[in-house]
Design a protein around this motif. Structure first.
Motif, PDB file in Angstrom:
ATOM      1  N   LEU A   1       0.824  -1.209   0.000  1.00  0.00           N
ATOM      2  CA  LEU A   1       0.000   0.000   0.000  1.00  0.00           C
ATOM      3  C   LEU A   1       0.860   1.262   0.000  1.00  0.00           C
ATOM      4  CD1 LEU A   1      -2.804   1.253   0.058  1.00  0.00           C
ATOM      5  CD2 LEU A   1      -2.803   0.978   2.550  1.00  0.00           C
ATOM      6  N   ALA A   2       1.942   1.266   0.760  1.00  0.00           N
ATOM      7  CA  ALA A   2       2.821   2.446   0.799  1.00  0.00           C
ATOM      8  C   ALA A   2       3.398   2.753  -0.579  1.00  0.00           C
ATOM      9  CB  ALA A   2       3.943   2.243   1.812  1.00  0.00           C
ATOM     10  N   GLN A   3       3.778   1.720  -1.337  1.00  0.00           N
ATOM     11  CA  GLN A   3       4.303   1.922  -2.691  1.00  0.00           C
ATOM     12  C   GLN A   3       3.225   2.505  -3.606  1.00  0.00           C
ATOM     13  OE1 GLN A   3       5.483  -2.167  -3.166  1.00  0.00           O
ATOM     14  NE2 GLN A   3       7.656  -1.616  -3.249  1.00  0.00           N
ATOM     15  N   ALA A   4       2.004   2.012  -3.483  1.00  0.00           N
ATOM     16  CA  ALA A   4       0.911   2.515  -4.317  1.00  0.00           C
ATOM     17  C   ALA A   4       0.606   3.970  -3.995  1.00  0.00           C
ATOM     18  CB  ALA A   4      -0.335   1.655  -4.119  1.00  0.00           C
ATOM     19  N   LEU A   5       0.668   4.325  -2.728  1.00  0.00           N
ATOM     20  CA  LEU A   5       0.346   5.692  -2.305  1.00  0.00           C
ATOM     21  C   LEU A   5       1.452   6.687  -2.624  1.00  0.00           C
ATOM     22  CD1 LEU A   5      -1.183   4.848   1.175  1.00  0.00           C
ATOM     23  CD2 LEU A   5      -2.434   5.565  -0.878  1.00  0.00           C
ATOM     24  N   ALA A   6       2.657   6.203  -2.865  1.00  0.00           N
ATOM     25  CA  ALA A   6       3.792   7.092  -3.141  1.00  0.00           C
ATOM     26  C   ALA A   6       3.772   7.635  -4.562  1.00  0.00           C
ATOM     27  CB  ALA A   6       5.100   6.342  -2.888  1.00  0.00           C
ATOM     28  N   ARG A   7       2.928   7.083  -5.407  1.00  0.00           N
ATOM     29  CA  ARG A   7       2.848   7.524  -6.806  1.00  0.00           C
ATOM     30  C   ARG A   7       1.855   8.673  -6.929  1.00  0.00           C
ATOM     31  NH1 ARG A   7       3.031   1.752  -9.907  1.00  0.00           N
ATOM     32  NH2 ARG A   7       4.592   0.839  -8.541  1.00  0.00           N
ATOM     33  N   PRO A   8       2.011   9.534  -7.937  1.00  0.00           N
ATOM     34  CA  PRO A   8       0.996  10.572  -8.176  1.00  0.00           C
ATOM     35  C   PRO A   8      -0.341   9.882  -8.482  1.00  0.00           C
ATOM     36  CG  PRO A   8       2.955  10.966  -9.498  1.00  0.00           C
ATOM     37  CD  PRO A   8       3.117   9.610  -8.882  1.00  0.00           C
ATOM     38  N   LEU A   9      -1.397  10.293  -7.788  1.00  0.00           N
ATOM     39  CA  LEU A   9      -2.671   9.591  -7.901  1.00  0.00           C
ATOM     40  C   LEU A   9      -3.771  10.406  -8.555  1.00  0.00           C
ATOM     41  CD1 LEU A   9      -2.777   7.951  -4.348  1.00  0.00           C
ATOM     42  CD2 LEU A   9      -2.364   6.798  -6.525  1.00  0.00           C
ATOM     43  N   VAL A  10      -4.555   9.732  -9.349  1.00  0.00           N
ATOM     44  CA  VAL A  10      -5.825  10.241  -9.860  1.00  0.00           C
ATOM     45  C   VAL A  10      -6.858   9.512  -9.009  1.00  0.00           C
ATOM     46  CG1 VAL A  10      -7.362  10.378 -11.838  1.00  0.00           C
ATOM     47  CG2 VAL A  10      -4.886  10.510 -12.180  1.00  0.00           C
ATOM     48  N   PHE A  11      -7.655  10.278  -8.282  1.00  0.00           N
ATOM     49  CA  PHE A  11      -8.516   9.679  -7.265  1.00  0.00           C
ATOM     50  C   PHE A  11      -9.930  10.228  -7.343  1.00  0.00           C
ATOM     51  CE2 PHE A  11      -7.196   7.958  -2.846  1.00  0.00           C
ATOM     52  CZ  PHE A  11      -6.851   6.753  -3.398  1.00  0.00           C
TER      53      PHE A  11
ATOM     54  N   GLU B   1      -4.655   6.404 -18.336  1.00  0.00           N
ATOM     55  CA  GLU B   1      -4.143   6.020 -19.665  1.00  0.00           C
ATOM     56  C   GLU B   1      -3.333   7.147 -20.297  1.00  0.00           C
ATOM     57  OE1 GLU B   1      -5.835   4.126 -23.829  1.00  0.00           O
ATOM     58  OE2 GLU B   1      -7.192   4.336 -22.133  1.00  0.00           O
ATOM     59  N   ALA B   2      -3.712   8.392 -20.014  1.00  0.00           N
ATOM     60  CA  ALA B   2      -2.996   9.548 -20.561  1.00  0.00           C
ATOM     61  C   ALA B   2      -1.705   9.849 -19.799  1.00  0.00           C
ATOM     62  CB  ALA B   2      -3.907  10.779 -20.545  1.00  0.00           C
ATOM     63  N   GLY B   3      -1.458   9.102 -18.711  1.00  0.00           N
ATOM     64  CA  GLY B   3      -0.221   9.296 -17.957  1.00  0.00           C
ATOM     65  C   GLY B   3      -0.282  10.390 -16.914  1.00  0.00           C
ATOM     66  N   ILE B   4      -1.462  10.871 -16.586  1.00  0.00           N
ATOM     67  CA  ILE B   4      -1.602  11.939 -15.595  1.00  0.00           C
ATOM     68  C   ILE B   4      -1.223  11.441 -14.204  1.00  0.00           C
ATOM     69  CG2 ILE B   4      -3.292  13.441 -14.451  1.00  0.00           C
ATOM     70  CD1 ILE B   4      -4.678  13.657 -17.239  1.00  0.00           C
ATOM     71  N   GLY B   5      -1.524  10.202 -13.917  1.00  0.00           N
ATOM     72  CA  GLY B   5      -1.200   9.617 -12.617  1.00  0.00           C
ATOM     73  C   GLY B   5      -1.659   8.175 -12.573  1.00  0.00           C
ATOM     74  N   HIS B   6      -1.564   7.596 -11.402  1.00  0.00           N
ATOM     75  CA  HIS B   6      -1.989   6.225 -11.159  1.00  0.00           C
ATOM     76  C   HIS B   6      -3.288   6.284 -10.358  1.00  0.00           C
ATOM     77  CE1 HIS B   6       2.028   4.737 -12.300  1.00  0.00           C
ATOM     78  NE2 HIS B   6       2.408   5.915 -11.827  1.00  0.00           N
ATOM     79  N   THR B   7      -3.979   5.167 -10.244  1.00  0.00           N
ATOM     80  CA  THR B   7      -5.178   5.145  -9.420  1.00  0.00           C
ATOM     81  C   THR B   7      -5.277   3.823  -8.690  1.00  0.00           C
ATOM     82  OG1 THR B   7      -7.527   5.728  -9.350  1.00  0.00           O
ATOM     83  CG2 THR B   7      -6.831   4.205 -11.105  1.00  0.00           C
ATOM     84  N   ILE B   8      -6.129   3.783  -7.711  1.00  0.00           N
ATOM     85  CA  ILE B   8      -6.450   2.563  -6.984  1.00  0.00           C
ATOM     86  C   ILE B   8      -7.938   2.334  -7.216  1.00  0.00           C
ATOM     87  CG2 ILE B   8      -6.613   1.469  -4.723  1.00  0.00           C
ATOM     88  CD1 ILE B   8      -4.256   3.299  -3.846  1.00  0.00           C
ATOM     89  N   MET B   9      -8.267   1.190  -7.802  1.00  0.00           N
ATOM     90  CA  MET B   9      -9.667   0.881  -8.110  1.00  0.00           C
ATOM     91  C   MET B   9      -9.860  -0.623  -8.129  1.00  0.00           C
ATOM     92  SD  MET B   9      -9.980   1.292 -12.299  1.00  0.00           S
ATOM     93  CE  MET B   9     -10.559   2.914 -12.155  1.00  0.00           C
ATOM     94  N   PRO B  10     -11.095  -1.062  -8.009  1.00  0.00           N
ATOM     95  CA  PRO B  10     -11.354  -2.496  -8.147  1.00  0.00           C
ATOM     96  C   PRO B  10     -10.921  -2.976  -9.533  1.00  0.00           C
ATOM     97  CG  PRO B  10     -13.271  -1.381  -7.232  1.00  0.00           C
ATOM     98  CD  PRO B  10     -12.314  -0.311  -7.676  1.00  0.00           C
ATOM     99  N   LEU B  11     -10.278  -4.115  -9.580  1.00  0.00           N
ATOM    100  CA  LEU B  11      -9.746  -4.654 -10.828  1.00  0.00           C
ATOM    101  C   LEU B  11     -10.817  -4.822 -11.893  1.00  0.00           C
ATOM    102  CD1 LEU B  11      -7.333  -5.859 -12.362  1.00  0.00           C
ATOM    103  CD2 LEU B  11      -7.879  -8.059 -11.297  1.00  0.00           C
TER     104      LEU B  11
END
Length: 131
Positions: free
Chosen positions: A3-13, A55-65
């Motif tokens: 979770l810490a690794q996922a949260l360290a990335r720029p996020l789209v939330f 997809e445009a590279g703005i950030g990463h997200t956390i969502m149900p697969l």
């Protein structure tokens, strides 16, 4: 990833304003593990716009697969399972307690239950488990 690794990335939330279930779930896990959310580069409440932003590279997200299966299958997105306690959610069928269920409501509830069980059993709902 943890979770810490996922949260360290720029996020789209999803926005906090609408109490989106995924954001609430992640924030609960963050508090439970004593972590902090990193940079949120964009807040949006549309799943389609959220995936387009990733997809445009703005950030990463956390969502149900299951929300991104098509994009993953097409090679447009890549998914990584997050290993963290507290990142589960329970879905239920709710109805009004003060109104008796009509025959149609009962049939629709049963259909939903059957479809969910079938999707979990054959792997169409990745990570899903029906009770």
């Amino acid at each position: 990833v943890c979770l810490a690794q996922a949260l360290a990335r720029p996020l789209v939330f999803p926005s906090q304003a609408h109490s989106h279930c995924t954001r609430t779930l992640v924030e609960h896990a963050v508090k439970q593990h004593g972590l902090a959310v990193g940079e949120i580069v964009m807040e949006v409440n549309s799943v389609h716009i959220l995936k387009s932003a990733v997809e445009a590279g703005i950030g990463h997200t956390i969502m149900p697969l299951n929300l991104a299966v098509r994009e993953i299958d097409d090679g447009r997105l890549v998914a990584h399972r997050i290993a963290a306690d507290g990142l589960t959610r329970t879905l239920g069928i709710c109805s009004c307690a003060s109104m008796p269920a009509s025959h149609l409501k009962t049939l629709i509830s049963e259909l939903i239950r059957e479809v969910v069980h079938a999707m979990c059993a054959c792997g169409e709902w990745p990570g899903g488990r029906a009770r």
